[in-house]
Design an enzyme around this catalytic site. Structure first.
Site, PDB file in Angstrom:
ATOM      1  N   GLN A  49       0.934  -1.137  -0.058  1.00  0.00           N
ATOM      2  CA  GLN A  49      -0.046  -0.456  -0.084  1.00  0.00           C
ATOM      3  C   GLN A  49       1.047   1.335   0.074  1.00  0.00           C
ATOM      4  OE1 GLN A  49      -2.568  -2.464   3.594  1.00  0.00           O
ATOM      5  NE2 GLN A  49      -3.341  -0.445   2.954  1.00  0.00           N
ATOM      6  N   ARG A  99      -7.793  -1.700   8.808  1.00  0.00           N
ATOM      7  CA  ARG A  99      -9.181  -0.387   8.517  1.00  0.00           C
ATOM      8  C   ARG A  99      -9.630   0.136   9.824  1.00  0.00           C
ATOM      9  NH1 ARG A  99     -13.037  -1.806   3.935  1.00  0.00           N
ATOM     10  NH2 ARG A  99     -14.389   0.753   4.060  1.00  0.00           N
ATOM     11  N   CYS A 100      -8.350   1.089  10.566  1.00  0.00           N
ATOM     12  CA  CYS A 100      -8.694   0.900  11.782  1.00  0.00           C
ATOM     13  C   CYS A 100      -8.743   2.061  12.514  1.00  0.00           C
ATOM     14  CB  CYS A 100      -7.764   0.065  13.101  1.00  0.00           C
ATOM     15  SG  CYS A 100      -6.602   0.052  13.182  1.00  0.00           S
ATOM     16  N   GLU A 147     -12.464   4.380   6.420  1.00  0.00           N
ATOM     17  CA  GLU A 147     -12.476   3.632   8.026  1.00  0.00           C
ATOM     18  C   GLU A 147     -13.550   4.070   8.983  1.00  0.00           C
ATOM     19  OE1 GLU A 147      -7.906   2.806   7.906  1.00  0.00           O
ATOM     20  OE2 GLU A 147      -8.415   4.438   8.052  1.00  0.00           O
TER      21      GLU A 147
END
Lengths: 788, 191, 160
Positions: free
Chosen positions: A223, A373-374, A743
């Site tokens: 990413q 995803r936090c 998110e």
């Protein structure tokens, strides 16, 4: 519906244009890392430790090397010759690439086999014989700092315990004072278990080194390709790699969600092996390796307290957290933030004061912490505060919506400085919750619940009114291993008015090829279909920190807007030249400059682009392009209110989510269809840990959630029909007023579901249950209260 | 992963015969399917190889069995075993307390309580199967033991070593699957 | 390792290869024949990213041996587009039924099997029909809509 500035054909902000990336994906023409084939390519597979903590007595590679398809076996000793057996982590810790003395978690990489094909590589792995001497393990983080606990990181000088760091934020004495004088205090232990993001594509790379030119090319599931390139140059510079000769290509990525940010040992081994052997090497992990060894998320043991007045005014918040980091602190946080943005935990509420402390410890588990995803620990912070607000409400016999409305930061209080030092940019928490309550029919649901209760049926309503903090971030506070967290956009307009735009971020499904084109369409009036967007190739893309933590729109999206404005400034000069008018006499309307008062005298942006190469004014450089590196002045603060309705089977404890309404506010929206898709996906990744997902370990450190047989990812059957709506509160500091949204749903959904389940059982005296809310846990909660 | 297993069975043989046989690790190994006794290591320790084949997967566990205590007056024995997979895939440790009781009808009741701790890949895959697999090992073991002790001396001679002394896991797995399926059917029937 | 020569009819084209007995169908499709639209997402037959049609029935090609497909017809995502996109492919684009695209080929093949057997499925039938395919990005709502789009379009064209 907000008025769009541009037409649907131009497709600027607010238009739900179809995605430009789709044509290749629906034909199976995506180019993922495992699709990459290079001439002479060989395959790598990894031998992994069965023990959570063990000395390595010997590694016997004889039988493996005798296999006709096996070309090489790489061990820690091999890499040690090049000083590549250890690598730094993003939190300035170290982790093993391949071990020399001992292994520290089950499934840790122990050796790698390189072979002519996948099957021979797997055969080779079976033939490597490793002799271990098991050591006592540390699995329970509460016991990690016991005096007799084995020291896991005895390889680190000066490390005489399993304690990693202590971090604090807020005002301890001020907060303690509030608690001393409080009418009401509540305290709960909240545990968020370890989970794994399990994107459908696992991690892997293809590494190719040209020994003649010294060029290293790596196709990688990452990413953040630029960060990888720089880290490689720093870590492997001593073996002759230099940054101008390293090319990281992040092609199509099958989901990231944070799991493809860390540098996994597999990448480093493959890269080292390709440099040493001169052969292109492909390494693709299988699902079990992915679940058992790759970066996890959560594993926070939080003791939470709130001090309140009798009327429900929330005054003080205290949280003490024990963070289980596995055997190395490799969480991909910005460097000054070992607990991420955890201090956002005062949430949407106007607390007078707050204090948090986090202690990180080592255990015999894989390293990680934030790969799901936090937003850098915001899931943990929001789960804590949203659960605790309900705990206070239960204690005082107050309605969950009322206590929130009474404590929300009011709309006119923004920009709002929280007791933790965050400056929230904008918000309308009352508006979002009111819309959610109206839309779901909150009062009607309460009546239904009362009726059901009389009949002994269990129905719950849960609210979560979260505030997120994304868009990392301002350079004064945020860096990854020293690299500041700006992001970039490079935009060039061709003579025929078409555009090539490159970015420092990297989409893994978020639709950047479409949304960035829409930003450019908005700013310059060029149809989005005339804009090509590229990301992920470090040879061509401008430097950026990648896509995670919902940062792309806040940083690179802003960079695109700023670059467009630079282009527009130059375009004005060219327009003035073409129209033979003064710059200040020109006015801009979507896609064209015209002379004020003489609308017929105009030139389109396409005319201007052509002129930039064929008729540019003397003294001005030719061409029409700009690059912008955007350093955000602040984070952005998306928010929302979610309401979940659950029905529980008292016989089995099974929880069914009957309805789930999500009202999100991510500021100005680029593509409503894409935003809605992000919300659906995020809600599903919020449902999953609430009811199903958990990676757990037994007392020996064996992983008991290591394949899809035990680790339950929701299918279409478990997933409800998500209902969504929105409010729009633009960010005052972002050039487009946009905030980022990816998110928010993963952050906001678990506490809504947890609150709903507890609400369903509150009349039985239940005040808290940890997620995942498995049937067993819920059943026990129901019947324990019966027994009491 | 810890598994607690408790078993009881009866042998039609005098308690002293059973005691003598069961405290002789070499003899007892010959009753354990897949076990191969190697040698006595001294200090009441013995080296035994356990070969397990579940479907196509063959594993060999190099094990050390130690007699921790023998109390003939109570007919109680305490045994510890440690086994590691020869290819490095994991291992298991076992602690067992065995007690013999003389019954009025001349049979001997054998009680074994063992606690098995498993590390490695077996713990991940085998956790569901461990109970059923150990049941099957137990069944084969008791059959072997009873055959040796209850039969005539001729039978004892004839029942020594087969050519392929591996525990046939397919038979075990088949029985285990039957066991699991049987329980499931039982549950469904209860509904 | 024993090998044999097999011929599989993939998307209407007879493709021959010499393969080991243990070669998985998904590897035959991807590695031997270069059709990389079919993906691998797990090792326990759960995720469905490898779904193809074998003689018209959806199978998870990671759990089928290549030799089992000898002499049979295999349809992969690459075989879905004829003169025009298949309504399922259109539907996924129209309804935003994909984000990263990795599960998409498998989803489309499972959906094809579903619609071949039941041209007008209910929402519940669709959700059960794709329950063998995991998606982490979309939350399934738009995938259901994509299948409904295709169902409607196929019913229209069959009515013509």
């Amino acid at each position: 519906m907000a008025q769009c500035k541009t037409s649907p054909e131009v497709g600027g902000m607010g238009h739900s244009v179809k995605r430009k990336e789709d044509p290749r994906f629906i034909r199976g023409q995506g180019n993922y890392v495992d699709d990459v084939v290079r001439p002479g390519m060989v395959y790598m597979d990894i031998v992994r430790s069965p023990y959570a903590h063990a000395k390595i007595k010997s590694i016997n590679t004889e039988k493996a090397l005798a296999h006709p398809g096996v070309a090489a076996v790489i061990t820690g000793e091999t890499l040690k010759e090049y000083n590549l057996h250890m690598m730094p982590t993003l939190m300035s810790d170290t982790q093993m690439v391949l071990p020399i003395d001992k292994v520290c978690y089950q499934a840790q990489e122990v050796a790698a086999v390189v072979a002519t094909d996948r099957y021979s590589a797997a055969d080779g792995v079976e033939l490597v014989e490793v002799e271990y001497e098991p050591l006592p393990v540390v699995v329970d983080p509460h016991k990690a700092t016991d005096p007799d606990a084995p020291i896991i990181r005895d390889d680190k000088e000066g490390q005489d315990s399993n304690h990693i760091f202590h971090w604090e934020a807020g005002d301890k004495s001020g907060t303690d004072e509030i608690f001393k004088n409080a009418d009401v205090t509540v305290k709960k232990d909240i545990y968020l278990p370890r989970i794994h993001v399990a994107s459908i594509e696992t991690c892997g790379c293809v590494s190719e080194f040209d020994s003649v030119t010294g060029q290293l090319t790596v196709w990688m599931t990452t990413q953040a390709p630029h960060a990888i390139r720089t880290v490689l140059a720093l870590v492997a510079g001593h073996v002759g790699l230099q940054e101008d000769k390293i090319r990281i290509i992040s092609p199509d990525i099958g989901g990231g969600f944070g799991g493809k940010v860390p540098v996994y040992p597999g990448y480093v081994i493959a890269i080292a092996a390709s440099v040493v052997t001169g052969l292109p090497i492909k390494w693709i992990e299988d699902r079990r390796e992915n679940l058992q060894a790759d970066s996890f998320a959560r594993d926070y043991h939080m003791t939470c307290e709130i001090a309140a007045d009798k009327d429900g005014t929330l005054n003080g918040l205290r949280i003490k957290t024990l963070a289980d980091h596995g055997y190395a602190d490799a969480a991909a946080n910005p460097s000054k933030w070992p607990a991420g943005m955890f201090s956002i935990c005062t949430g949407s509420y106007d607390f007078k004061n707050a204090f948090v402390e986090v202690d990180g410890v080592y255990t015999n588990k894989p390293p990680g912490g934030i790969a799901y995803r936090c937003s850098f620990r915001v899931t943990e912070a929001v789960h804590a505060i949203e659960r605790m607000v309900d705990v206070v409400a239960d204690e005082l016999g107050m309605d969950a919506a009322d206590i929130r409305m009474n404590n929300f930061i009011p709309k006119d209080a923004f920009p709002y400085k929280s007791p933790m030092g965050w400056e929230y940019d904008s918000g309308d928490y009352h508006g979002a919750l009111k819309l959610a309550m109206d839309k779901i029919g909150y009062d009607k649901l309460l009546k239904e619940q009362a009726k059901k209760r009389e009949k002994g049926e269990l129905m719950g309503i849960g609210i979560s009114s979260f505030t997120e903090v994304v868009g990392a971030g301002p350079s004064k506070d945020f860096d990854i291993l020293g690299i500041k967290m700006f992001d970039s956009s490079e935009i060039r307009i061709h003579p025929t008015g078409k555009v090539i735009a490159r970015f420092g971020t990297k989409s893994q499904g978020q639709g950047h090829e479409t949304t960035y084109a829409q930003i450019i369409a908005e700013e310059l009036g060029i149809p989005h279909t005339d804009v090509s967007v590229e990301e992920g190739d470090t040879d061509t893309a401008p430097y950026g920190l990648g896509t995670y933590a919902s940062r792309s729109t806040p940083t690179a999206g802003a960079a695109a807007a700023m670059a467009c404005r630079k282009i527009k400034d130059k375009a004005r000069k060219i327009a003035a030249h073409l129209l033979e008018a003064a710059e200040e006499d020109l006015e801009w309307e979507v896609g064209k400059f015209s002379v004020k008062g003489v609308p017929d005298k105009s030139v389109t942006i396409q005319d201007i682009a052509f002129a930039a190469y064929t008729n540019h004014p003397q003294g001005l450089e030719a061409g029409l392009e700009a690059t912008h590196y955007y350093d955000p002045p602040n984070m952005t603060y998306p928010f929302g209110s979610y309401i979940a309705v659950v029905d529980i089977d008292s016989g089995t404890g099974e929880v069914k989510v009957r309805r789930f309404l999500a009202v999100d506010d991510c500021g100005n929206i680029i593509n409503p269809m894409i935003v809605e898709g992000q919300i659906h996906g995020g809600l599903t990744q919020g449902l999953a840990p609430s009811l199903y997902e958990e990676i757990s370990y037994d007392d020996e450190g064996n992983i008991t959630g290591g394949s899809f047989m035990e680790y339950l990812v929701p299918t279409a059957v478990e997933t409800p029909n998500w209902e969504t709506d929105k409010t729009v509160t633009p960010s005052p500091h972002h050039p487009l007023g946009a905030k980022g949204v990816g998110e928010s749903p993963t952050v906001g959904a678990p506490p809504a579901i947890a609150n709903a389940v507890v609400d369903a059982l509150s009349h039985l005296g239940v005040r808290h249950i940890d997620i995942p809310l498995t049937p067993e846990k819920v059943w026990r909660a129901i019947h324990k209260q019966d027994a009491a | 992963m810890k598994v607690e297993i408790s078993k009881t069975f009866s042998i039609r043989a005098p308690i002293s015969d059973v005691w003598d046989y069961m405290t002789d690790i070499k003899s007892v190994s010959s009753c354990i399917p897949g076990a191969q006794y190697n040698e006595a290591l001294g200090d009441n320790k013995h080296s035994v190889m356990l070969n397990l084949k579940v479907g196509p997967i063959k594993s060999s566990y190099r094990s050390e069995i130690a007699i921790k205590s023998l109390d003939e007056s109570n007919y109680t024995m305490k045994i510890e075993g440690r086994g590691t997979d020869t290819k490095g895939k994991g291992g298991a440790n076992m602690e067992m307390v065995g007690k013999l009781i003389e019954k009025s009808d001349g049979t001997t009741e054998v009680n074994g309580d063992s606690s098995v701790t498993i590390q490695g890949m077996l713990a991940q895959f085998g956790s569901r199967m461990i109970e059923d697999v150990s049941n099957q090992i137990f069944v084969q073991f008791t059959q072997s033991l009873c055959a040796k002790l209850e039969g005539s001396s001729e039978d004892i001679k004839n029942s020594s070593q087969e050519s392929d002394n591996t525990l046939s896991g397919t038979a075990v797995a088949g029985a285990a699957i039957k066991g699991i399926a049987g329980r499931l059917i039982g549950v469904l029937k209860k509904k | 390792m024993a090998t044999q020569t097999i011929t599989v009819n993939i998307n209407g084209e007879a493709k021959t290869a010499k393969v080991e007995d243990r070669l998985l169908l998904v590897h035959l499709i991807r590695d031997n024949h270069g059709l990389t639209g079919t993906h691998i997402g797990c090792d326990t037959t759960h995720c469905g990213a490898c779904t193809v049609l074998l003689d018209g029935t959806a199978v998870k090609s990671c759990t089928v041996f290549a030799v089992q497909a000898n002499g049979k017809d295999v349809t992969t995502i690459e075989g879905m587009e004829g003169d025009a996109l298949h309504p399922l492919q259109e539907g996924f684009m129209e309804e935003h039924g994909l984000q990263c695209g990795f599960c998409t080929p498998g989803m489309i093949m499972s959906s094809k099997h579903l619609l071949d057997k039941n041209l007008n499925p209910s929402e519940e039938e669709i959700r059960w029909g794709i329950s063998g395919n995991l998606c982490r990005c979309t939350g399934y709502v738009n995938i259901v809509k994509a299948v409904q789009y295709a169902s409607n379009k196929l019913q229209e064209t069959s009515a013509d």
